[in-house]
Scaffold this motif. Structure first.
Motif, short mmCIF file in Angstrom:
data_model
loop_
_atom_site.label_atom_id
_atom_site.label_comp_id
_atom_site.label_asym_id
_atom_site.label_seq_id
_atom_site.Cartn_x
_atom_site.Cartn_y
_atom_site.Cartn_z
N GLY A 86 17.34 31.38 0.23
CA GLY A 86 18.29 30.41 -0.30
C GLY A 86 19.74 30.77 -0.06
N GLU A 87 19.98 31.84 0.70
CA GLU A 87 21.35 32.32 0.89
C GLU A 87 22.02 31.63 2.08
OE1 GLU A 87 22.10 36.49 -0.83
OE2 GLU A 87 20.49 36.77 0.62
N PRO A 88 23.36 31.64 2.10
CA PRO A 88 24.09 30.89 3.13
C PRO A 88 23.78 31.32 4.57
CG PRO A 88 25.56 31.46 1.33
CD PRO A 88 24.28 32.19 1.08
N ASP A 89 23.48 32.60 4.80
CA ASP A 89 23.29 33.09 6.16
C ASP A 89 21.84 33.01 6.64
OD1 ASP A 89 25.99 33.76 6.67
OD2 ASP A 89 25.77 35.60 5.52
N TYR A 90 20.95 32.45 5.84
CA TYR A 90 19.56 32.30 6.26
C TYR A 90 19.48 31.12 7.24
CZ TYR A 90 14.44 32.41 5.68
OH TYR A 90 13.09 32.54 5.89
N PRO A 91 18.78 31.28 8.38
CA PRO A 91 18.70 30.17 9.34
C PRO A 91 18.20 28.89 8.70
CG PRO A 91 17.82 32.18 10.31
CD PRO A 91 18.06 32.48 8.85
N PRO A 92 18.97 27.81 8.74
CA PRO A 92 18.62 26.61 7.97
C PRO A 92 17.33 25.95 8.40
CG PRO A 92 20.53 26.21 9.39
CD PRO A 92 20.27 27.68 9.41
N ALA A 93 17.01 25.96 9.68
CA ALA A 93 15.76 25.34 10.12
C ALA A 93 14.56 26.17 9.66
CB ALA A 93 15.75 25.18 11.64
N LEU A 94 14.71 27.49 9.64
CA LEU A 94 13.59 28.37 9.27
C LEU A 94 13.17 28.14 7.83
CD1 LEU A 94 11.72 30.71 10.09
CD2 LEU A 94 13.51 32.29 9.34
N ARG A 95 14.14 27.86 6.95
CA ARG A 95 13.78 27.70 5.54
C ARG A 95 12.95 26.44 5.29
NH1 ARG A 95 19.54 26.87 4.54
NH2 ARG A 95 19.61 28.89 3.49
N GLN A 96 12.85 25.57 6.29
CA GLN A 96 12.12 24.32 6.10
C GLN A 96 10.63 24.43 6.42
OE1 GLN A 96 13.73 21.65 4.71
NE2 GLN A 96 15.36 23.17 4.58
N ILE A 97 10.18 25.52 7.06
CA ILE A 97 8.79 25.60 7.44
C ILE A 97 7.93 26.06 6.27
CG2 ILE A 97 9.49 26.14 9.80
CD1 ILE A 97 8.42 29.00 9.34
N ASP A 98 6.64 25.76 6.32
CA ASP A 98 5.72 26.25 5.31
C ASP A 98 5.67 27.78 5.39
OD1 ASP A 98 5.07 23.73 4.43
OD2 ASP A 98 3.29 23.56 5.70
N ALA A 99 5.68 28.40 4.22
CA ALA A 99 5.57 29.86 4.13
C ALA A 99 6.65 30.57 4.94
CB ALA A 99 4.19 30.33 4.57
N ALA A 100 7.89 30.09 4.82
CA ALA A 100 9.00 30.77 5.47
C ALA A 100 9.18 32.16 4.87
CB ALA A 100 10.29 29.97 5.29
N PRO A 101 9.59 33.14 5.67
CA PRO A 101 9.80 34.48 5.10
C PRO A 101 10.84 34.44 3.98
CG PRO A 101 9.94 34.51 7.51
CD PRO A 101 9.90 33.07 7.11
N PRO A 102 10.52 34.96 2.81
CA PRO A 102 11.51 34.93 1.72
C PRO A 102 12.72 35.80 2.00
CG PRO A 102 9.57 36.18 1.07
CD PRO A 102 9.24 35.53 2.37
N LEU A 103 12.52 36.86 2.78
CA LEU A 103 13.62 37.75 3.17
C LEU A 103 13.48 38.06 4.66
CD1 LEU A 103 13.68 40.49 0.36
CD2 LEU A 103 15.53 38.89 0.84
N ILE A 104 14.60 38.09 5.36
CA ILE A 104 14.60 38.59 6.72
C ILE A 104 15.67 39.68 6.83
CG2 ILE A 104 13.70 36.52 7.86
CD1 ILE A 104 16.60 35.80 8.61
N ALA A 105 15.36 40.69 7.63
CA ALA A 105 16.37 41.69 7.96
C ALA A 105 17.14 41.19 9.16
CB ALA A 105 15.70 43.03 8.28
#
Length: 385
Positions: free
Chosen positions: A91-110
């Protein structure tokens, strides 16, 4: 063209929440889908962590569940900081916006590098590791021209087409999705390329822990990141059985556009791409084919409130919970399951029990390692149950 992500919308996690999120996703039997369900049910990662032992017991586990400790999470965050990286929540500003829309998107990415690249509208370019000279040249041309039009380029850091696409977009914005930890690049021959990406206008991302050496089964997860980050995926020279076709299939499942470059029927490297064209992929012979197809969706704001958000200001977010199902209700739900995948809505209809009870029992089974999750929201009992 407008710019997706220009507003950099989102809510930053507190340090306390970031540690709890990392502990939760690194605990046994907690994948992205389970993480989301736990946050949705309990309200916060801290509350979910407290509940894991009881959930596992009620789910029928005969051994204690391993829960990542605060010290474990703090060490990994410190390792990331020493490496020049950070962890970004969904949910953070720097998370890729398209990625957050997929099912089971990674909750955290390094992530390591220029974080502003993460919020660019992005195109994936993938293809053969054993690329022809013309294939690599075409990949570089397309990546360069698409990059100059305001898009980021995402690929998998592999040799061949991936490397050509990354090199051509070093100045305009490129993302390397990795199968292992950020400190375990593969292949070794592209370590210098990865350094150029992270030191320039580029970004490396991974959902795997630091120190994790990539294995064969980790590369489909890497391909999933590529397909999830991108608005569309261009496939150049892919054999009939290749990871690039996995990326294309996932892109289609995510509702992304799939582009394929036609090749000689006599070249086995083109069998997969020619097959994609037969299946309806967009014929691609120039960068304009991609840009024209993406134009109608490139200005769409892909941000929406994610289901895995928590209250801010360090509030653990505990909420009053309904009592768990009794043993008879739990048995009814378990008996409705079997090795054949079924939709959760069908389980609810078949048992006649409240949806909240069904979801909680499925969560218990999941934490106990007795549930298999399948694409499309289907579930089944684990074959080892």
């Amino acid at each position: 063209m407008g710019s997706v992500g220009a507003g950099r919308k989102g809510i930053a996690l507190t340090d306390r929440q970031r540690i709890a999120w990392l502990r939760l996703i690194r605990s046994d039997n907690v994948g992205p889908s389970t993480f989301r369900d736990l946050i949705n049910h309990f309200g916060s990662a801290e509350a979910a962590l407290d509940a894991l032992p009881e959930l596992s017991r009620r789910g029928g586990s005969t051994r204690a569940i391993r829960i990542a400790t605060t010290a474990d999470a703090e060490r990994e965050i410190e390792t990331a900081h020493r490496f020049g990286a950070c962890f970004i929540g969904i949910g953070e500003p720097d998370y890729p916006p398209a990625l957050r829309q997929i099912d089971a998107a990674p909750p955290l990415i390094a992530a390591k590098g220029d974080l502003s690249v993460a919020t660019l509208p992005t195109v994936g370019i993938v293809g053969s590791r054993n690329a022809s000279i013309s294939g690599a040249k075409f990949a570089a041309m397309v990546a360069r021209e698409i990059g100059l039009s305001g898009y980021g380029i995402v690929s998998g850091l592999a040799r061949g087409i991936d490397a050509a696409a990354h090199r051509a977009s070093l100045e305009t914005g490129t993302i390397a999705a990795m199968a292992g930890g950020l400190d375990q690049p593969y292949p070794p021959e592209n370590i210098d390329l990865l350094a150029q990406i992270c030191e320039g206008r580029g970004l490396a991302i991974s959902e795997m822990p630091f120190g994790w050496e990539p294995r064969a089964r980790d590369f489909p997860r890497r391909n999933r990141l590529i397909a999830g980050v991108a608005l569309g995926v261009v496939v150049i020279e892919a054999a009939a059985r290749s990871g690039s076709l996995i990326t294309a299939r996932l892109a289609g499942e995510f509702g992304r556009l799939v582009f394929a470059v036609p090749g000689s029927p006599l070249d086995p490297r083109c069998e997969g791409t020619n097959g994609l064209l037969k299946d309806g992929a967009t014929v691609t012979t120039r960068s304009q084919d991609v840009l024209q197809a993406l134009a109608p969706i490139s200005d769409v704001d892909l941000f929406s409130q994610t289901e895995a958000d928590e209250p801010g200001d360090g509030d653990p977010g505990e909420r009053p919970l309904a009592p768990p199902p009794n043993d008879d209700e739990r048995l009814i739900i378990i008996q409705a399951l079997g090795p054949t995948p079924v939709e959760i809505d069908d389980i609810i209809r078949h048992t006649g029990l409240p949806a909240s009870s069904v979801y909680l029992v499925l969560l218990e089974l999941d934490i106990a390692g007795r549930l298999e999750r399948h694409a499309g929201g289907f579930v089944s009992l684990s074959m080892i149950d």
